[in-house]
Design a protein around this motif. Sequence first.
Motif, PDB file in Angstrom:
ATOM      1  N   MET A  77      11.037 -10.898  32.538  1.00 41.69           N
ATOM      2  CA  MET A  77      11.052  -9.455  32.431  1.00 41.69           C
ATOM      3  C   MET A  77      11.395  -8.862  31.012  1.00 41.69           C
ATOM      4  N   VAL A  78      10.589  -7.882  30.732  1.00 38.58           N
ATOM      5  CA  VAL A  78      10.893  -6.947  29.691  1.00 38.58           C
ATOM      6  C   VAL A  78      11.446  -5.578  30.678  1.00 38.58           C
ATOM      7  N   SER A  79      12.602  -5.295  30.253  1.00 36.83           N
ATOM      8  CA  SER A  79      13.356  -4.227  30.779  1.00 36.83           C
ATOM      9  C   SER A  79      13.164  -2.988  30.242  1.00 36.83           C
ATOM     10  N   VAL A  80      12.675  -1.855  31.008  1.00 35.19           N
ATOM     11  CA  VAL A  80      12.562  -0.462  30.380  1.00 35.19           C
ATOM     12  C   VAL A  80      13.330   0.535  31.082  1.00 35.19           C
ATOM     13  N   PRO A  81      14.685   0.381  31.371  1.00 37.56           N
ATOM     14  CA  PRO A  81      15.291   1.268  32.297  1.00 37.56           C
ATOM     15  C   PRO A  81      15.418   2.814  31.937  1.00 37.56           C
ATOM     16  N   GLN A  82      15.303   3.600  32.762  1.00 37.20           N
ATOM     17  CA  GLN A  82      15.591   5.135  32.700  1.00 37.20           C
ATOM     18  C   GLN A  82      16.683   5.634  33.576  1.00 37.20           C
ATOM     19  N   MET A  83      16.983   5.423  34.662  1.00 36.72           N
ATOM     20  CA  MET A  83      17.773   6.165  35.751  1.00 36.72           C
ATOM     21  C   MET A  83      18.533   5.432  36.697  1.00 36.72           C
ATOM     22  N   SER A  84      19.367   5.992  37.230  1.00 34.48           N
ATOM     23  CA  SER A  84      20.032   5.602  38.507  1.00 34.48           C
ATOM     24  C   SER A  84      20.462   4.092  38.211  1.00 34.48           C
ATOM     25  N   ASP A  85      20.315   3.142  39.103  1.00 38.21           N
ATOM     26  CA  ASP A  85      21.175   1.821  38.823  1.00 38.21           C
ATOM     27  C   ASP A  85      20.315   0.917  37.808  1.00 38.21           C
ATOM     28  N   GLN A  86      19.150   1.488  37.349  1.00 40.08           N
ATOM     29  CA  GLN A  86      18.273   0.765  36.537  1.00 40.08           C
ATOM     30  C   GLN A  86      18.732   0.142  35.027  1.00 40.08           C
ATOM     31  N   ARG A  87      19.999   0.876  34.650  1.00 38.87           N
ATOM     32  CA  ARG A  87      20.488   0.342  33.297  1.00 38.87           C
ATOM     33  C   ARG A  87      21.279  -1.033  33.692  1.00 38.87           C
ATOM     34  N   MET A  88      21.947  -0.762  34.843  1.00 35.49           N
ATOM     35  CA  MET A  88      22.893  -1.743  35.164  1.00 35.49           C
ATOM     36  C   MET A  88      22.124  -3.120  35.403  1.00 35.49           C
ATOM     37  N   ASN A  89      20.984  -3.003  36.252  1.00 36.46           N
ATOM     38  CA  ASN A  89      20.094  -3.888  36.631  1.00 36.46           C
ATOM     39  C   ASN A  89      19.610  -4.564  35.268  1.00 36.46           C
ATOM     40  N   ALA A  90      19.133  -3.788  34.297  1.00 40.37           N
ATOM     41  CA  ALA A  90      18.644  -4.404  32.992  1.00 40.37           C
ATOM     42  C   ALA A  90      19.764  -5.314  32.149  1.00 40.37           C
ATOM     43  N   ARG A  91      20.857  -5.046  32.384  1.00 47.36           N
ATOM     44  CA  ARG A  91      21.824  -5.737  31.716  1.00 47.36           C
ATOM     45  C   ARG A  91      22.175  -6.989  32.596  1.00 47.36           C
ATOM     46  N   LEU A  92      22.074  -7.119  33.941  1.00 46.15           N
ATOM     47  CA  LEU A  92      22.216  -8.231  34.818  1.00 46.15           C
ATOM     48  C   LEU A  92      21.069  -9.204  34.262  1.00 46.15           C
ATOM     49  N   VAL A  93      19.872  -8.597  34.240  1.00 48.97           N
ATOM     50  CA  VAL A  93      18.599  -9.416  33.959  1.00 48.97           C
ATOM     51  C   VAL A  93      19.029 -10.064  32.638  1.00 48.97           C
ATOM     52  N   GLU A  94      19.200  -9.511  31.692  1.00 46.69           N
ATOM     53  CA  GLU A  94      19.414 -10.129  30.336  1.00 46.69           C
ATOM     54  C   GLU A  94      20.481 -10.873  30.072  1.00 46.69           C
ATOM     55  N   ARG A  95      21.780 -10.333  30.348  1.00 40.08           N
ATOM     56  CA  ARG A  95      22.872 -10.885  30.004  1.00 40.08           C
ATOM     57  C   ARG A  95      23.430 -11.808  31.176  1.00 40.08           C
ATOM     58  N   ASP A  96      23.451 -11.558  32.260  1.00 41.66           N
ATOM     59  CA  ASP A  96      23.799 -12.366  33.283  1.00 41.66           C
ATOM     60  C   ASP A  96      23.011 -13.494  33.777  1.00 41.66           C
ATOM     61  N   TRP A  97      21.664 -13.068  34.154  1.00 44.18           N
ATOM     62  CA  TRP A  97      20.720 -14.000  34.623  1.00 44.18           C
ATOM     63  C   TRP A  97      20.016 -14.357  33.565  1.00 44.18           C
ATOM     64  N   ARG A  98      19.852 -13.919  32.579  1.00 46.12           N
ATOM     65  CA  ARG A  98      19.105 -14.408  31.265  1.00 46.12           C
ATOM     66  C   ARG A  98      17.328 -14.884  31.475  1.00 46.12           C
ATOM     67  N   VAL A  99      16.934 -13.853  32.244  1.00 47.16           N
ATOM     68  CA  VAL A  99      15.680 -13.862  32.984  1.00 47.16           C
ATOM     69  C   VAL A  99      14.947 -12.848  32.376  1.00 47.16           C
ATOM     70  N   GLY A 100      15.240 -12.316  31.138  1.00 46.04           N
ATOM     71  CA  GLY A 100      14.518 -11.218  30.489  1.00 46.04           C
ATOM     72  C   GLY A 100      15.101 -10.577  29.266  1.00 46.04           C
ATOM     73  N   VAL A 101      14.602  -9.520  28.676  1.00 43.13           N
ATOM     74  CA  VAL A 101      15.069  -8.762  27.387  1.00 43.13           C
ATOM     75  C   VAL A 101      15.000  -7.539  27.827  1.00 43.13           C
ATOM     76  N   ARG A 102      15.866  -6.521  27.068  1.00 43.15           N
ATOM     77  CA  ARG A 102      15.774  -5.196  27.278  1.00 43.15           C
ATOM     78  C   ARG A 102      15.066  -4.659  25.927  1.00 43.15           C
ATOM     79  N   ALA A 103      14.097  -3.689  26.219  1.00 42.69           N
ATOM     80  CA  ALA A 103      13.577  -3.035  25.238  1.00 42.69           C
ATOM     81  C   ALA A 103      14.119  -1.684  24.945  1.00 42.69           C
ATOM     82  N   GLU A 104      14.032  -1.270  23.378  1.00 43.14           N
ATOM     83  CA  GLU A 104      14.589  -0.026  23.030  1.00 43.14           C
ATOM     84  C   GLU A 104      13.803   1.173  22.947  1.00 43.14           C
ATOM     85  N   LEU A 105      14.186   2.105  23.515  1.00 43.23           N
ATOM     86  CA  LEU A 105      13.261   3.292  23.545  1.00 43.23           C
ATOM     87  C   LEU A 105      13.560   4.147  22.366  1.00 43.23           C
TER      88      LEU A 105
END
Length: 472
Positions: A380-408
Amino acid sequence: MSPRPHFLVLTFPLQGHIAPALRLARRLLAVAPDALVTFSTAAAAHRRMFADADDGQGRGSDEDDRLELLPFSDGTENGFAKGGGASELNDYMASFHVSGRRSVGDHLDALAARGRPVSRVVYTLLLPWAADVARERGVPSALYWIQPVAVLAIYYHYFHGHAAAIDDHRHDHSFPVDLPGLPTLTIGDIPSFLTDATDPNDYFHGVFATFRDLFDTLDREKPKATVLVNVFRELEETTLAAVGAYDVLTIGPVLPSGDEDQAGLFKQENNKYMEWLDARPAGSVVYVAFGSITVMAKGQIDELLPGLDETGRPYICVVRKDNKADLAVDGDVSAAASENGMVVEWCDQVRVLSHPAVGCFVTHCGWNSVLESVAAGVPMVSVPQMSDQRMNARLVERDWRVGVRAELDDGVLRAAELRRRVDEVMGEGEAAAEVRRTAAAWKRAVEEALGKGGSSDRNLMAFVESARSGGN
């Protein structure tokens, strides 16, 4: 002979809530061939979803009448009108709570009178009154938490003595936050409803208040509230202790099977995109979708399609019809796609992610999308905006290492940033290869958890048996 269990599955009328709730309803039918399930959401959403199945009295049925489709009233004729202000949303939430509580109570009484008594109420987020209605009638209930365990833990600790740690620094996204049982987070990882919506003037304040009521409701359950979580244990095993106040059962990812997932608030006109995918090489396609309610920032289309072209990779990009209106897009967005890409208004996301041609998912990081991507083994390339999405993006990138987070940049994913992040998970380098290997490993873990005797399979069967025996 053991009594026949009957589950009443209740959900808020948003696609991101309806999808996992309806999938769970059908999953319960699959694992318990003698079970009955009644699926219920607000009437306006019910009409959009089940017009073909309606019996003329607002009800419908499926699965040899084991699945009944029964709407409840939210006090409105057509649901919440998109575009209203904060007062309109707060008024809707108040109406939803009062009318929903009364309507669901009537349904429970009527089902019992019809010889179809409910043995367990299952409700998703934003329906705290559901547990009270069930308790008043002596029916056990379970919250179906459709976000990760880590987010459940954040909400739990916020409403149990740790609010000040977040409230005092809510405008500083880099400020560290320490909560029991969780690694050090930052304010930027905390769900937006806890950092922005606590203000009574905020658009989502009614949602914040509903979460507060939800955790108050859970505290009243004795001896412990039962919480089903749409995740598999191995994905968040170290976090489960942080919510030890509840009886937590990890039962996910709850995924669709066959074509049943098409029952939703959005309809696709055709599936030509699947034929298009069939003609693309394995792992070559970038899939872009930002969910059912996320609104693209102004100018995002002007960056998104050129950025996808610059990756040099084929792509499918979802731009909802309602989002086009929000963006005031002139002309046909589909026509703006290059010969290498395809723009659609909606699609069967699980089928797309499961297609071998898809090699990357650019996502808003809603929990359903994250789980579907993990289950498909797609980085995944994460583009979080609201609700739980920011924490989800952290889990994707740091905990599970299955993606990266894009900066807006001012809320917009710029073309250059999109190209760079896609290359980080689809490129030829070792880092990208490692992300793909990790994603493949988690896909295998999902299969094991859902397989016979796997952690999620065992937990769901235990829940069914507790409903059969009348246990809490």
